[in-house]
Structure formats: structure tokens, C-alpha cells
Write a protein that holds these residues in place. Structure first.
Motif, PDB file in Angstrom:
ATOM      1  N   GLN B 509       0.856  -1.189   0.000  1.00 19.00           N
ATOM      2  CA  GLN B 509       0.000   0.000   0.000  1.00 19.00           C
ATOM      3  C   GLN B 509       0.887   1.233   0.000  1.00 19.00           C
ATOM      4  N   PRO B 510       0.517   2.265  -0.747  1.00 20.25           N
ATOM      5  CA  PRO B 510       1.261   3.516  -0.637  1.00 20.25           C
ATOM      6  C   PRO B 510       1.041   4.124   0.761  1.00 20.25           C
ATOM      7  N   PRO B 511       1.899   5.018   1.255  1.00 18.95           N
ATOM      8  CA  PRO B 511       3.068   5.525   0.546  1.00 18.95           C
ATOM      9  C   PRO B 511       4.262   4.574   0.668  1.00 18.95           C
ATOM     10  N   HIS B 512       5.062   4.557  -0.370  1.00 17.60           N
ATOM     11  CA  HIS B 512       6.243   3.713  -0.354  1.00 17.60           C
ATOM     12  C   HIS B 512       7.494   4.547  -0.248  1.00 17.60           C
ATOM     13  N   PRO B 514      10.815   5.519  -2.037  1.00 16.62           N
ATOM     14  CA  PRO B 514      10.936   5.666  -3.506  1.00 16.62           C
ATOM     15  C   PRO B 514      11.483   4.415  -4.175  1.00 16.62           C
ATOM     16  N   TYR B 515      12.423   3.718  -3.524  1.00 17.21           N
ATOM     17  CA  TYR B 515      12.996   2.543  -4.167  1.00 17.21           C
ATOM     18  C   TYR B 515      11.979   1.404  -4.228  1.00 17.21           C
ATOM     19  N   THR B 516      11.205   1.229  -3.145  1.00 17.64           N
ATOM     20  CA  THR B 516      10.159   0.218  -3.154  1.00 17.64           C
ATOM     21  C   THR B 516       9.154   0.539  -4.259  1.00 17.64           C
ATOM     22  N   GLU B 517       8.857   1.809  -4.388  1.00 16.60           N
ATOM     23  CA  GLU B 517       7.954   2.273  -5.438  1.00 16.60           C
ATOM     24  C   GLU B 517       8.485   1.866  -6.822  1.00 16.60           C
ATOM     25  N   LEU B 518       9.796   2.110  -7.003  1.00 16.15           N
ATOM     26  CA  LEU B 518      10.411   1.753  -8.286  1.00 16.15           C
ATOM     27  C   LEU B 518      10.290   0.245  -8.530  1.00 16.15           C
ATOM     28  N   LEU B 519      10.593  -0.541  -7.509  1.00 17.74           N
ATOM     29  CA  LEU B 519      10.517  -1.997  -7.659  1.00 17.74           C
ATOM     30  C   LEU B 519       9.103  -2.436  -7.980  1.00 17.74           C
ATOM     31  N   LEU B 520       8.149  -1.940  -7.203  1.00 20.35           N
ATOM     32  CA  LEU B 520       6.762  -2.379  -7.375  1.00 20.35           C
ATOM     33  C   LEU B 520       6.234  -1.984  -8.745  1.00 20.35           C
ATOM     34  N   SER B 521       6.557  -0.754  -9.149  1.00 22.80           N
ATOM     35  CA  SER B 521       5.999  -0.293 -10.424  1.00 22.80           C
ATOM     36  C   SER B 521       6.675  -0.985 -11.597  1.00 22.80           C
ATOM     37  N   GLY B 541       7.834  12.018 -14.043  1.00 23.45           N
ATOM     38  CA  GLY B 541       8.458  12.102 -12.725  1.00 23.45           C
ATOM     39  C   GLY B 541       7.828  11.212 -11.686  1.00 23.45           C
ATOM     40  N   GLY B 542       6.927  10.313 -12.074  1.00 21.97           N
ATOM     41  CA  GLY B 542       6.282   9.450 -11.091  1.00 21.97           C
ATOM     42  C   GLY B 542       6.849   8.046 -11.112  1.00 21.97           C
ATOM     43  N   ALA B 543       6.209   7.127 -10.395  1.00 21.47           N
ATOM     44  CA  ALA B 543       6.511   5.700 -10.411  1.00 21.47           C
ATOM     45  C   ALA B 543       7.980   5.385 -10.178  1.00 21.47           C
ATOM     46  N   GLY B 544       8.577   6.078  -9.236  1.00 26.66           N
ATOM     47  CA  GLY B 544       9.956   5.756  -8.882  1.00 26.66           C
ATOM     48  C   GLY B 544      10.977   6.283  -9.867  1.00 26.66           C
ATOM     49  N   ALA B 545      10.596   7.288 -10.666  1.00 26.96           N
ATOM     50  CA  ALA B 545      11.519   7.799 -11.682  1.00 26.96           C
ATOM     51  C   ALA B 545      12.754   8.438 -11.069  1.00 26.96           C
ATOM     52  N   SER B 546      12.651   8.847  -9.790  1.00 26.77           N
ATOM     53  CA  SER B 546      13.748   9.613  -9.212  1.00 26.77           C
ATOM     54  C   SER B 546      14.895   8.738  -8.719  1.00 26.77           C
ATOM     55  N   VAL B 547      14.676   7.408  -8.609  1.00 22.57           N
ATOM     56  CA  VAL B 547      15.773   6.567  -8.118  1.00 22.57           C
ATOM     57  C   VAL B 547      16.314   5.666  -9.217  1.00 22.57           C
TER      58      VAL B 547
END
Lengths: 319, 552
Positions: B509-512, B514-521, B541-547
Motif C-alpha cells: 500500500q502507498p506511501p512507499h 521511492p525505491y520500493t515504489e520503483l521496484l513495485l511499479s 516524474g512518477g513511479a519511482g523515476a527519481s531513483v
């Protein structure tokens, strides 16, 4: 590259230790043989007095460890390998001429056998399980299955003998020119070639075939590369390490293991000198030759390892 | 949409035989295939379905031990079965190219990338060496490789897996072929790297309007890549349809079972009572090889009857954590507690009892089982060593363990590992771990090498055993779908650091982080538009784009 230089330095240092151990083993080994130089020299006519006198004259009456340490000290302090008990000549002088002939013969045989076995091995791998492959394997195996002296006499029978072209005895009483040398030493060189080719050829073939199932070989085939190029450019560079090692071993054999061939062809090499010196218990000469043999193994193995390392980009170009 | 394009490849009634046990068995049994110019066909199926064999046959190639025994293969008017070897060779690389599963193994370790790139065009007489070099740089740029001017001059071992896979796709493009066979090109990659390779492959195939056969066992991946999908089972076609049709309305039961495969989910467990002593507690562990720290101050707990999934990309320190817990790698700092008591760091100083309590199951059951031992010995050995069972008792125990892993004892007890399927071998790995009657088992990527249906069975079995024996599991994996199906708690690792940890329900579940977000997405979904949407989202710039993914 610095790690390779470091490896060379380390291995050379270890090589010195090896030489020391070899000299010790040889000294102990000859000590265990019955009789010594004085007894052998005086033979049947020896009386206890004359033997003792000769021993005292040559320093053979000293205990074993004193003799060994004196010999070692002379080498370390002044590079003096002593004099031959048999004729009083310096050992280095006596060995150097024989070493030259031995190296000549080794180079001669290597110059024929290495390219020959590499070519045959590569072709056998390329046409594996074909008639050529089987024929090359069978003839190579046949030639090493016979004892060296047998091969040598067969060659003498075929190529020297009545109406033969090449001399069956190598005569170096006059210093030969290069082409004369090639002619006179042809039969021993060919004999040695027949002895060492099989090993190198079969290793080349096996090392290449071993790689032919690799994914990168399949990739090369799927890129439409011709079979010869697949073997030469894609398999061979990755098979170099084992091939180089087998070549080094065989080159070492050409220097150290050829006494039978030397005897058959009356070739004045180190092997004969070694056998003669052991027979009369001429310790300084035996030691000198043994050290040369050991050094040949150490240096050739070192060279092989360095070349094998250089042939592997993973070891040369770090990440 | 491709109906009015020209047909490029026609395969009719293709039959291929493989040699095993001194006889030829049919492994591809009459497959038809039609591919138009510029079209991408996805070939999917489990291992042994004959996907790669068919892919290679499209190049007129059969691996050693295989032979094409029947049917026709027509590539652009050329009968590949009747053509001479020289003619086929001239097509390979030039008009039909191949991208292999493991770029790391398929690039020649002895040559630089650019030399291998140029070899095809130069040997086929398409380009001069200079042109090929310039072209390589250009394609490396298009494949979005870093330092395109320089990367070609590296050797394969100097380049990361994801980059190698892109370099291999570039190499396949070097002669601008009409058809490329992609043989599981992203299977060996981490999810974050997979995205980059997938999008690069798709772009370049579109740019040059190249036809492709895309072979994979991952349905979500093929959904992103293919115009139409053909499902194979044991060398026979199950069905073929347009991608969307296939995903939305498969007609065959087998296809439906493949689609439904990620259905197993472990029921949510009640939270652990506060103050319970964990079975295994990793406390502030820092460990590494040489001077390099691979793990940096990591801590987590594993409780009885709970599964902790340790997730991360290659190089994140998952397996090193397992090595620290088992005592193979003594940590530099920190300690491992077992039921509240500190374990000696080095396994050599641990008691037999301590060793018995922690067992391991490995990724490659193939290499983890001694091929010369029968199952009786493989499973019996730990029972004999740790529990001192002998004779009849030992025999009975082995039979009981075999029943537990759902293999019939009479049938299996005297088999060798070579007489088992991949899934059965993994079951033996489980039985061997159970034989010591441990409290804690480390499962290191135990399902990664298995087909989805088989993996599903293994996961269910592990679940059942956990309930029966109150086991604590540490489940190492890079596959988030597996995590979803069996974990109670999740530990996300990146570069030796625990990025995030907590109960599964929270992790997904969010919030994640950022790295978990990148992995999940990055986990592909069945939706054919998933990749497009994701790339759009990342561009915004979403879905873990920053890492950065760990694979780069």
C-alpha cells in the motif's frame, strides 16, 4: 599490469626456493647411491689406502652436510658451481657447451612440433569425428605409444641406413653452420617431434571442442560466421590457457627428458652428461645439470602462466 | 492490422526431434507459424514446450542433439530446409538475427563488444570495419546505453547485465535484419533493468520495422512486446490469437490456467504478540568480503510461523544476509540471535544442535543435490547425522518425509536426482531441510528456476509445512509476485541497506519508499498498455523515476 609483474616476482622468488629444495634432494639422493667418486674412479684396483687418499684430496672425506653447505656457500657468495671431479674443469664451462646443444635441439623440435600440433589440433576440432580427425588421432597416439628409441631406430632405418639421406649419428666435432646443424640434427628433432606432438595436438583439440557447446559459440554460428572463423576467432582465444600449459610442459620435456634420444643419435646434450656424471658420482656436475633442468621447468611454467593470464581479458582488464 | 502486409516467414507442420537415451524423440510436433513483415509474435510456454527450438528452427538451425525432421520453413521465398548450409549461413546474422537469453554467456569473453558488433556486418560484406564502428556507436546511442562512444571498447565482463543485453540487441540489429529471434532476453535481469531493456527493444524494433519472434515464459512481458501470441505446450500449439484477444478471452483451458497462475495467496496472519522472542533476530549486522562492506547495519526479526521475504535486486546483499545467519560469513559487527541467544559468528563454533535448527533450500536444486546419491541417502543423511536415526527408524522417517512433500515413497525412495523433474528436485531440497527438524529455514530463490505452475505447487507446499511444523521462513527472492503470494513481512534491500520493512499489507500500500515504489511499479502487468503508461508516468516524474535501479 602491475599485478602481473608482482606475480612474476613472487614466482621467481618461489622458483629459487624450488631450486634449493631440488639441490638438496639431488644431494641426498646421490648420497644414498652405493659408492662414491673415489671408488668408482679407482675401480677394481682400489686399495683402502688409495681410496682414502683420493677422498682426502677431493674433500670427499668430509661429512655430507659440510660438503653440501660448502657447495651452497660457494654458489651464494661467488656464483661458483665448483669443478668437475672427473676432469677438474669448472662445472659451468662443462655444462654451457652441452646446454647450448640441448637448447638447440629443443628449439628445433619445438619449431616443428608446436605449429604442427596446433594446426592438427585445430583442424581435428573443426572436422571432429571425421576421417581426418580419426586419422590424426590414431597416428599421433601410435607415435607416442612406441618407445622413443624404437621410433628413433625406425627413422634411422628409413631415412639413414643404406641409401638414406640423413646422418644417423650427430657429429659436432667441427662446429656446424646453421644449415649444417639443421641437416645433422634432423633425425633426433623428428623423433622428438613424434614423441611430443600427440599430447599437444590432443589437448588443443579437446580444449577447443570443450568450448564448442558454449553459448557464445552458438551465438557466433547464429551470426552466420564460417566454421573455420568460429574455431579460430571464437573458440581458440578462450582455449589458450590449457593449450599454453601443455606446450610448456612438453617444451620442458624437450630440454630435460631426451636422454634416450641423445644416446641413440650420440648427441652431445645435457641428458648424456647427466647420466655419465651420475655413473661416476661426479657430484658437482650432477647438481649443476639438475639445477638447469629444474630452472627450465620453473621458467617455462612461469612463462605459461603469464601468457595464460595475458590471454584472458578478465584478468588483464579489470572492471 | 498486418493482414495486408507481406508474409516474411511461413512454417508448416514443423517437426523437430531431440536425441536422448540413444533414441530420437519428437520434441516439436507439427507446429505452424506465419509471420508478416514488421510483426512481433510472442511464443510462450513452460520449459520443454519447444519455444527456443522453434525459434532456432526459424533460422534453419538445430542445436547439437536435435534435428529438424519434418515440415517446411520458408523465409521470404527461401526454403531453409532445402537451402545449402552456405546459403543458410549467409542469411544468419544478415537477414535473421538472434538475441540470446544470457548476454553475459553469449558474448565472447575474449573480444571487445564493438569487435563482436562489427564481425557480422564485415563478414557478411554489408559494411566496412570503419562504417560498422560508427554504426555501432549510433545503435548503442539508440539503445540508450551510457557512454555510447566508449562502451563498445569494453570487454563483456566490464559491462553490467542489463547493458550487455541491450548491446546484444544492438548487435543483432547490426545488419538491419528482417527478422530477430528474441530468446527470453530479459529473463535473467532484475525488474528495474528489465523495463529499460524492454522499452529499448521495442523502440528499435519499431524504428527499423523489424519482424520479431519474442520467446518468453512471462505472460506480462509478452503482453507488452507482441502483436500476437502463440501458446505452446510440449511441442504443440495450444492456441494463437491477437495479443488483446488472447489476454482477455483465452479459449483453451491450459491458457486459462497459465493466466490464473498467480492465484495462491497466503492468508493474512495475526500480528505477533508484542514481547515474543523472535526465532531469528539479525541485529545491526555489518558484513562483507575483503575491504568491501556488502551489508551495512541491517536488523530484522523472523518469528515462528511467519515468512519474512527479503527482496532486492542482484547485488543488494540478500544472499550475503543468509550467509551471515548460517555462519558461513562471520559479520564484522552485530550479531545473530536464535531464540534470544547469540549464535557464534562462525558456523565451525556452533553446536550440532544450533546447526540443526537452521536449514537451507537452494535456488538450483540441480546443483544442490549430489547426483550420485539416491533419495534415501539424500534425505536420510541429515536425519541420521542430527537425530541419530538408524536402520528401520531411518527408513520410516525418509518415507514419512517423502509423503510430506507429496511424493510416493515406494516409487521415489531409490531414485537418483537425474530421474526427477525440476519441481520434484526442489521438493527433495525441502525434504532434506525438513529432515533435520529445524525451526528455521532459509529459502534462497527456491522458485526462480521453476515454471510458474510448478513454482506455485512449491509455494503451497512450503505454506502447508509451515503450518504443520511452526516453521519460520526467510524467503529470499527478487520476484515481487512471489512475495505477494507467500510473505507475512517484507524486508526491502538495496546495496546492503534495508530500505523499508514491515507487514506485507503495508508494503503493497502507498506511501512507499521511492525505491520500493520503483521496484513495485517495475513488475510487468498483463495489461498490454502497461509499459507505455509506466514510461509516460516515469517521464512525468512518477513511479519511482527519481531513483536508479540497482542493476545500473
Amino acid at each position: 599490469m602491475s599485478h602481473i609483474l608482482k606475480m612474476i616476482a613472487q614466482r621467481l622468488a618461489l622458483g629459487l626456493v624450488t631450486l634449493f629444495v631440488v639441490s638438496l634432494i639431488i644431494a641426498l639422493g646421490t648420497e644414498l647411491l652405493p659408492g662414491d667418486f673415489a671408488q668408482e674412479r679407482l675401480g677394481q684396483s682400489a686399495t683402502p689406502e688409495t681410496v682414502a687418499a683420493l677422498r682426502a684430496q677431493l674433500g670427499l672425506d668430509q661429512p655430507f652436510h659440510i660438503r653440501y653447505l660448502t657447495w651452497l656457500r660457494d654458489i651464494v657468495t661467488s656464483g661458483d658451481f665448483g669443478v668437475s671431479l672427473a676432469n677438474g674443469n669448472p662445472v659451468t664451462e662443462q655444462i654451457s657447451e652441452r646446454l647450448r646443444y640441448t637448447l638447440w635441439l629443443a628449439f628445433y623440435a619445438a619449431a616443428i612440433s608446436v605449429p604442427l600440433s596446433l594446426t592438427l589440433g585445430i583442424l581435428a576440432a573443426l572436422f571432429r569425428n571425421s576421417f581426418f580427425d580419426r586419422f590424426a588421432n590414431a597416428s599421433a597416439l601410435t607415435s607416442i605409444s612406441f618407445p622413443e628409441f624404437f621410433v628413433a631406430y625406425i627413422l634411422i632405418f628409413l631415412l639413414a641406413g643404406a641409401g638414406g639421406v640423413f646422418p644417423s649419428m650427430v657429429n659436432f666435432r667441427t662446429d656446424p653452420t646453421f644449415s649444417e646443424y639443421l641437416y645433422r640434427a634432423f633425425l633426433p628433432a623428428i623423433t622428438l617431434t613424434l614423441v611430443v606432438t600427440a599430447h599437444m595436438m590432443r589437448m588443443t583439440r579437446a580444449a577447443i571442442i570443450n568450448l564448442l557447446a558454449s553459448p557464445y559459440i552458438e551465438m557466433a554460428r547464429l551470426k552466420g560466421i564460417k566454421p573455420m572463423r568460429v574455431v579460430l576467432r571464437h573458440a581458440l582465444p578462450n582455449a589458450l590457457a590449457p593449450i599454453i600449459n601443455v606446450i610448456a610442459l612438453n617444451l620442458a620435456y624437450l630440454i630435460t627428458g631426451v636422454v634416450v634420444v641423445e644416446v641413440v643419435f650420440v648427441y652431445p646434450g645435457l641428458g648424456q652428461l647427466m647420466v655419465d656424471s651420475v655413473r661416476v658420482r661426479d657430484m658437482p656436475v650432477v647438481q649443476g645439470v639438475a639445477l638447469i633442468f629444474a630452472a627450465a621447468y620453473v621458467l617455462l611454467n612461469l612463462t605459461a602462466d603469464v601468457l595464460a593470464t595475458l590471454s584472458n581479458p578478465r584478468l588483464v582488464h579489470k572492471r | 492490422m498486418n493482414e495486408n502486409r507481406d508474409v516474411l516467414l511461413t512454417i508448416r507442420d514443423l517437426r523437430i526431434e531431440g536425441r536422448s537415451d540413444e533414441q530420437w524423440n519428437e520434441i516439436v510436433k507439427g507446429v505452424d507459424l506465419t509471420l508478416h513483415k514488421g510483426e512481433v509474435l510472442g511464443l510462450i510456454g513452460e520449459s520443454g514446450a519447444g519455444k527456443s527450438t522453434i525459434g532456432l528452427a526459424a533460422m534453419g538451425f538445430a542445436r547439437d542433439g536435435c534435428r529438424i525432421s519434418g515440415g517446411t520453413i520458408d523465409f521470404d521465398g527461401i526454403d531453409l530446409r532445402k537451402a545449402s548450409e552456405a546459403k543458410r549461413r549467409n542469411l544468419r546474422g544478415k537477414r535473421i538475427a538472434y538475441v540470446a537469453q544470457s548476454a553475459a554467456a553469449s558474448f565472447n569473453p575474449a573480444h571487445r563488444l564493438i569487435d563482436q558488433y562489427a564481425e557480422g556486418p564485415v563478414q557478411h560484406g554489408v559494411m566496412s570495419r570503419g562504417e560498422a564502428n560508427r554504426d555501432a556507436t549510433e545503435l548503442y546511442r539508440r539503445m540508450q546505453l551510457p557512454n555510447p562512444d566508449e562502451i563498445g571498447f569494453r570487454y563483456p565482463h566490464q559491462v553490467s547485465g542489463g547493458q550487455l543485453q541491450r548491446a546484444m540487441t544492438a548487435m543483432a540489429m547490426s545488419c538491419r535484419p528482417d527478422l530477430i529471434i528474441f530468446d527470453e532476453p530479459t529473463t535473467a535481469l532484475d525488474v528495474t533493468t528489465q523495463i529499460e531493456v524492454l522499452s529499448a527493444i521495442r523502440d528499435i524494433v519499431e524504428q527499423f520495422d523489424t519482424a520479431a519472434i519474442y520467446i518468453t515464459h512471462d505472460l506480462a512481458v509478452v503482453a507488452q512486446m507482441a502483436d500476437k501470441i502463440k501458446v505452446l505446450l510440449k511441442g504443440e500449439e495450444v492456441e494463437e490469437a491477437d495479443t488483446r484477444t488472447m489476454l482477455n478471452a483465452p479459449t483453451q483451458d491450459y491458457t486459462k490456467s497459465l493466466w490464473a497462475v498467480r492465484s495462491h495467496t497466503r492468508p493474512e496472519q495475526p500480528p505477533v504478540a508484542p514481547g515474543t522472542t523472535p526465532v531469528v533476530a539479525v541485529r545491526n549486522v555489518t558484513a562483507g568480503y575483503g575491504t568491501l562492506d556488502v551489508l551495512k547495519n541491517i536488523s530484522f526479526d523472523i518469528h515462528a510461523r511467519r515468512t519474512v521475504a527479503v527482496v532486492g535486486e542482484s547485488g543488494s546483499g540478500k544472499s550475503t544476509t543468509a550467509r551471515v545467519i548460517t555462519g558461513l560469513l562471520p559479520p564484522r559487527e552485530g550479531e545473530v540471535l536464535f531464540n534470544g541467544t547469540a549464535l557464534p559468528p562462525d558456523y565451525r563454533n556452533r553446536s550440532k544442535e544450533q546447526l540443526r535448527q537452521a536449514q537451507m533450500i537452494y535456488q538450483m536444486a540441480d546443483t544442490a543435490l549430489n547426483p550420485k546419491q539416491r533419495l534415501r541417502e539424500l534425505i536420510g543423511r541429515p536425519a541420521q547425522m542430527y537425530l541419530g536415526l538408524r536402520g528401520k527408524a531411518l527408513n520410516e522417517r525418509v518415507r514419512e518425509l517423502l509423503r510430506l512433500i507429496e511424493l510416493e515413497p515406494d516409487d521415489f525412495i531409490d531414485r537418483l536426482p537425474s530421474e526427477l523433474s525440476g519441481g520434484q528436485k526442489q521438493r527433495i531440497g525441502i525434504a532434506r531441510a525438513l529432515a533435520a527438524e529445524p525451526q528455521f529455514i532459509i529459502c534462497d530463490e527456491v522458485t526462480s528456476a521453476l515454471d510458474q505452475l510448478v513454482a506455485e505447487g512449491i509455494l503451497k507446499l512450503l505454506d502447508k509445512l509451515q503450518d504443520e511444523f511452526d516453521l519460520a521462513y526467510m524467503f529470499i527472492t527478487h520476484d515481487l509476485a512471489t512475495v505477494k503470494s507467500i510473505a507475512d513481512e517484507v524486508v526491502v534491500m538495496k546495496e546492503g541497506i534495508v530500505v523499508e520493512q514491515g507487514p506485507k499489507s503495508e508494503m503493497f500500500q502507498p506511501p512507499h519508499d521511492p525505491y520500493t515504489e520503483l521496484l513495485l511499479s517495475s513488475v510487468p502487468e498483463m495489461d498490454p498498455d502497461w509499459l507505455d503508461k509506466l514510461l509516460e508516468e516515469r517521464a512525468a516524474g512518477g513511479a519511482g523515476a527519481s531513483v536508479e535501479g540497482a542493476g545500473n
